[in-house]
Every structure is written in C-alpha cells, then in structure tokens.
Design an enzyme around this catalytic site. Structure first.
Site, PDB file in Angstrom:
ATOM      1  N   HIS A 242      35.107  30.436  29.846  1.00 34.17           N
ATOM      2  CA  HIS A 242      36.181  31.433  29.927  1.00 34.17           C
ATOM      3  C   HIS A 242      36.081  32.243  31.219  1.00 34.17           C
ATOM      4  O   HIS A 242      37.052  32.764  31.717  1.00 34.17           O
ATOM      5  CB  HIS A 242      36.107  32.405  28.755  1.00 34.17           C
ATOM      6  CG  HIS A 242      36.221  31.750  27.418  1.00 34.17           C
ATOM      7  ND1 HIS A 242      37.356  31.085  27.014  1.00 34.17           N
ATOM      8  CD2 HIS A 242      35.344  31.660  26.391  1.00 34.17           C
ATOM      9  CE1 HIS A 242      37.179  30.615  25.790  1.00 34.17           C
ATOM     10  NE2 HIS A 242      35.965  30.941  25.387  1.00 34.17           N
TER      11      HIS A 242
ATOM     12  N   HIS B 211      31.155  40.123  34.496  1.00 39.41           N
ATOM     13  CA  HIS B 211      31.945  38.891  34.599  1.00 39.41           C
ATOM     14  C   HIS B 211      33.249  39.194  35.338  1.00 39.41           C
ATOM     15  O   HIS B 211      33.567  40.360  35.585  1.00 39.41           O
ATOM     16  CB  HIS B 211      32.232  38.319  33.205  1.00 39.41           C
ATOM     17  CG  HIS B 211      33.045  39.238  32.362  1.00 39.41           C
ATOM     18  ND1 HIS B 211      32.489  40.116  31.461  1.00 39.41           N
ATOM     19  CD2 HIS B 211      34.382  39.461  32.300  1.00 39.41           C
ATOM     20  CE1 HIS B 211      33.447  40.816  30.884  1.00 39.41           C
ATOM     21  NE2 HIS B 211      34.608  40.447  31.378  1.00 39.41           N
TER      22      HIS B 211
ATOM     23  N   HIS C 218      37.579  38.241  36.159  1.00 42.14           N
ATOM     24  CA  HIS C 218      38.886  37.686  35.769  1.00 42.14           C
ATOM     25  C   HIS C 218      39.646  37.429  37.062  1.00 42.14           C
ATOM     26  O   HIS C 218      39.565  38.236  37.988  1.00 42.14           O
ATOM     27  CB  HIS C 218      39.652  38.685  34.894  1.00 42.14           C
ATOM     28  CG  HIS C 218      38.927  39.002  33.612  1.00 42.14           C
ATOM     29  ND1 HIS C 218      39.100  38.277  32.462  1.00 42.14           N
ATOM     30  CD2 HIS C 218      37.998  39.945  33.328  1.00 42.14           C
ATOM     31  CE1 HIS C 218      38.322  38.759  31.500  1.00 42.14           C
ATOM     32  NE2 HIS C 218      37.637  39.783  31.997  1.00 42.14           N
TER      33      HIS C 218
ATOM     34  N   GLU D  33      43.199  42.152  35.234  1.00 41.37           N
ATOM     35  CA  GLU D  33      43.679  42.424  33.884  1.00 41.37           C
ATOM     36  C   GLU D  33      44.407  43.764  33.865  1.00 41.37           C
ATOM     37  O   GLU D  33      45.519  43.869  33.388  1.00 41.37           O
ATOM     38  CB  GLU D  33      42.496  42.417  32.919  1.00 41.37           C
ATOM     39  CG  GLU D  33      41.837  41.041  32.875  1.00 41.37           C
ATOM     40  CD  GLU D  33      41.256  40.720  31.532  1.00 41.37           C
ATOM     41  OE1 GLU D  33      40.315  41.409  31.122  1.00 41.37           O
ATOM     42  OE2 GLU D  33      41.765  39.774  30.877  1.00 41.37           O
TER      43      GLU D  33
ATOM     44  N   HIS E 205      34.282  43.159  35.611  1.00 43.00           N
ATOM     45  CA  HIS E 205      33.940  44.000  34.462  1.00 43.00           C
ATOM     46  C   HIS E 205      32.424  44.066  34.315  1.00 43.00           C
ATOM     47  O   HIS E 205      31.763  43.025  34.254  1.00 43.00           O
ATOM     48  CB  HIS E 205      34.550  43.424  33.174  1.00 43.00           C
ATOM     49  CG  HIS E 205      36.027  43.597  33.104  1.00 43.00           C
ATOM     50  ND1 HIS E 205      36.829  42.884  32.251  1.00 43.00           N
ATOM     51  CD2 HIS E 205      36.859  44.439  33.797  1.00 43.00           C
ATOM     52  CE1 HIS E 205      38.094  43.269  32.416  1.00 43.00           C
ATOM     53  NE2 HIS E 205      38.145  44.195  33.352  1.00 43.00           N
TER      54      HIS E 205
ATOM     55  N   THR F 250      38.757  42.479  26.237  1.00 38.33           N
ATOM     56  CA  THR F 250      40.006  41.812  26.633  1.00 38.33           C
ATOM     57  C   THR F 250      40.001  40.338  26.249  1.00 38.33           C
ATOM     58  O   THR F 250      40.903  39.602  26.633  1.00 38.33           O
ATOM     59  CB  THR F 250      40.240  41.946  28.152  1.00 38.33           C
ATOM     60  OG1 THR F 250      39.173  41.273  28.842  1.00 38.33           O
ATOM     61  CG2 THR F 250      40.279  43.401  28.582  1.00 38.33           C
ATOM     62  N   THR F 251      38.966  39.899  25.530  1.00 41.83           N
ATOM     63  CA  THR F 251      38.895  38.526  25.012  1.00 41.83           C
ATOM     64  C   THR F 251      38.559  38.609  23.528  1.00 41.83           C
ATOM     65  O   THR F 251      38.027  39.638  23.079  1.00 41.83           O
ATOM     66  CB  THR F 251      37.779  37.732  25.722  1.00 41.83           C
ATOM     67  OG1 THR F 251      36.535  38.415  25.555  1.00 41.83           O
ATOM     68  CG2 THR F 251      38.069  37.551  27.202  1.00 41.83           C
TER      69      THR F 251
END
Ligand SMILES: *[C@@H]1O[C@H](CO)[C@@H](O)[C@H](O)[C@H]1NC(C)=O
Ligand SMILES: *[C@@H]1O[C@H](CO)[C@@H](O)[C@H](O)[C@H]1NC(C)=O
Length: 346
Positions: free
Chosen positions: A85, A110, A112, A123, A136, A218-219
């Site tokens: 992901h 991690h 995005h 995000e 993040h 957010t996941t």
C-alpha cells in the site's frame, strides 16, 4: 438459538474483516467500499480533509511541535518495507514528540503519492489544492499505552505529523536516505534495512505553524483516534526524486506475473462534519501565496485605474456639457435679446 447463530456469524465476519481483508484505492475494493469491511471508514471524523483556511480557528495556545531524539535516533538501523500500500519505515520509541497534550512515541513513517503526469498525490489539501506527495510520521500515546498494538483501537491513542511535499529545483538529500533504497524493495513484502539517519531533516523548518484537528487513519481500519498536525510549511524535493517514488514500486509480490504499479495511494478528502480545524498561527493575508499577492495587487491597481478613468470621463463629460450649456445660454439670451429687443424687459 437462531439469533445467537446469526449474531455469531456476524461477529466472526466482523473479526475476519478486522484481520486484514483486501483493500485497494480504486476498483471493487477501492475507497468507496472500505466501509463495507471496515465500518469506521464510514464514520463522521475521517481523514484526510481539505483544510479551508477561511474556516480555520486560530488557537494562540498551540505550542510548536518539539520532536525529541529525531536528530540521532540511535545506532540501530531502520527497516524499510513495501507493504503493498505504501513504503513504510519503522521508527524507534526513542523518538518522541513534545508540544502535544501528551507524549507520543514514534512508530513508523510512510508516504502517499500520485502518478507521473498527474498533479495530485497528497492526502490533505489546502483550499482545494493537492500537493505531489505527503509524508506521515505516526506516533502512539506513550503516556497511556505500553505499545502501538495496545494503543491502536483505543481513544486518544495516535498522533500523526502530516508533511506536504512539493517539487522544487534541487534535490533534498535527507529524502535520499529513503529514496535511494526503493530499488531494493520494488515488490510487496520486500524489506531493506537503512542505517539510521537524521529524521529531523525530513521535517519542514517551521514547526510552530500547523493545522490541528481530530481525525482518523487514512487507510483501513480508518480508526478515529488520530490527533492530526499538518504543517503549514511544505517540504521540497526534486522532480526526479518524486519520479523515483512514483515510478519504482509495485503493489504486487515479485512472484506475480502481472505487476501492478504502486501509484495513486491517496485517499480523497473526507467531510469535515461537525469538526473544527485549529491553526497555531493567525491565518490572515500572510497566508496568500506569491501568485495570489500578485493577482491581488494587479486586481487592486486595475480596479483603481478603472474607477479613476470612469470618474475622469464622467467629470470631463459634465464639464463639456456645462460649457456647451453656458454657450447655449449665452447664445439663446443674446439671440432672444436680438429678437425681442428691449420692449419685453420686465
Ligand atoms: C503490548 O503491550 C501489551 C500490554 O502490556 C502486551 O501484552 C503485548 O505483548 C505488547 N505487544 C508488543 C508487540 O510488544
Ligand atoms: C479532539 O477531541 C477531544 C475529545 O473529544 C477534545 O477534547 C479535543 O479538544 C479535540 N481536539 C481538537 C483539536 O479538535
């Protein structure tokens, strides 16, 4: 009995769902369907959000974020993982945050990002504007909980720093500590270790200016227990650094004969609902970008010029009209005098 069976079935279904049911960003398991298996994803306090600066409430009591142990996070190595992901790097609890209501210890960071040729990737958005990527850094409340697994499903348990990433002219060497290793973890499930480095350098310079709100992961499972800090100042990386993030990874395992690129791993902004976004700084005219300032200055100048010209022409017209009228009066009176002579004088 039947009811108990149905309940039991429902319960085991829920358990199965909570233990890693398959999800993606697009398609039949995409973000619109996350709440089927992960009910919190359909909640009222979800992340990310589009931060509308005109609705943000300034809270002068919000102190600067003070990362501790970020500059020299021990002698050990970090583990960088492609989890299918995102790319995620483990962080030691010797890294923690002050400047929040409680102490929060670091767990992982991690990213995005979007895909080549597309503008979005972050995000969080600011006034409807998305950025090419977002970092993040996830922390758990170490005052209240022993570790992240204990904290995960509880209230007030997580604090995430959101760092908006934009593209500039020069490479950002701090980010190369991570990006240089991406080629070793191209496929889902692959890991590589990175010698520890100064994580503080991944942060923007201004840690006193940020947006703060209550939100979620957010996941999936989208747990609504995250105290968000989104920094106002963006971090810059080069276009080629961004391309390495956008173009080097797959969300599928190495054995998979149909590799799927790991791109566009960002969730759409969620409704704010009853929540308030606070800012640690006054969101005033200083929040305008250079482009907006130029637009405002030219707009104002143009406006003033139009008003000036309008007034100028109106005044000029009135003047010419008056002069003409005066001439008319002079002409009429002289002509009337000429016609009527002195006989009709009162
Ligand atoms: C987390 O803390 C709980 C409670 O103290 C403990 O039982 C559990 O083993 C810990 N888990 C990890 C992964 O350290
Ligand atoms: C977040 O929620 C908690 C609990 O409801 C509340 O005390 C706190 O003020 C909220 N913080 C923000 C930034 O909204």
């Amino acid at each position: 009995m039947l009811l108990a069976l149905i309940l039991l079935q429902g319960f085991s279904h829920a358990l199965a769902a909570n233990h890693g049911s398959h999800w993606t960003y697009k398609g039949p398991h995409g973000q619109a369907h996350w709440s089927d298996d992960y009910p919190d994803c359909g909640g009222q306090a979800q992340s990310p959000i589009d931060i509308q600066t005109k609705s943000v409430q300034h809270d002068p009591a919000l102190p600067p974020i003070e990362p501790q142990g970020y500059r020299s996070p021990g002698d050990g190595a970090f583990t960088l993982l492609n989890n299918g992901h995102t790319v995620e790097m483990s962080l030691p609890p010797s890294m923690f945050l002050r400047g929040l209501p409680q102490t929060y210890a670091a767990v992982q960071l991690h990213f995005h990002w979007g895909s080549r040729g597309q503008t979005g990737g972050s995000e969080h958005q600011v006034n409807g504007e998305a950025f090419p990527a977002e970092l993040h850094i996830v922390h758990y409340n170490s005052d209240s909980y022993a570790n992240i697994s204990e904290a995960k499903q509880r209230a007030d348990s997580l604090a995430v720093l959101g760092i908006l990433i934009e593209v500039g002219d020069v490479a950002n060497p701090a980010y190369d500590n991570i990006f240089d290793r991406l080629k070793n973890i191209q496929y889902a499930g692959q890991k590589v270790s990175i010698p520890s480095f100064n994580v503080h350098e991944l942060l923007p310079g201004q840690l006193g200016h940020y947006f703060r709100y209550n939100g979620s992961l957010t996941t999936p499972p989208c747990s609504q227990n995250v105290l968000w800090t989104v920094f106002r100042q963006r971090v810059r990386i080069s276009a080629s650094q961004l391309e390495r993030l956008q173009g080097g990874l797959y969300s599928t395992k190495a054995a998979n004969s149909l590799p799927v690129p790991l791109v566009d791993n960002y969730r759409a902004p969620q409704p704010l609902n009853q929540r308030v976004v606070f800012s640690s700084f006054p969101v005033g005219p200083s929040a305008y970008s250079a482009g907006e300032i130029v637009a405002i200055v030219f707009g104002t100048l143009f406006g003033c010029l139009s008003i000036f010209l309008t007034i100028h022409f109106v005044v000029k017209r009135i003047q010419t009209k008056r002069i003409r009228e005066q001439k008319d009066v002079v002409f009429k009176s002289s002509s009337s005098r000429a016609v009527s002579g002195d006989s009709h004088r009162p």
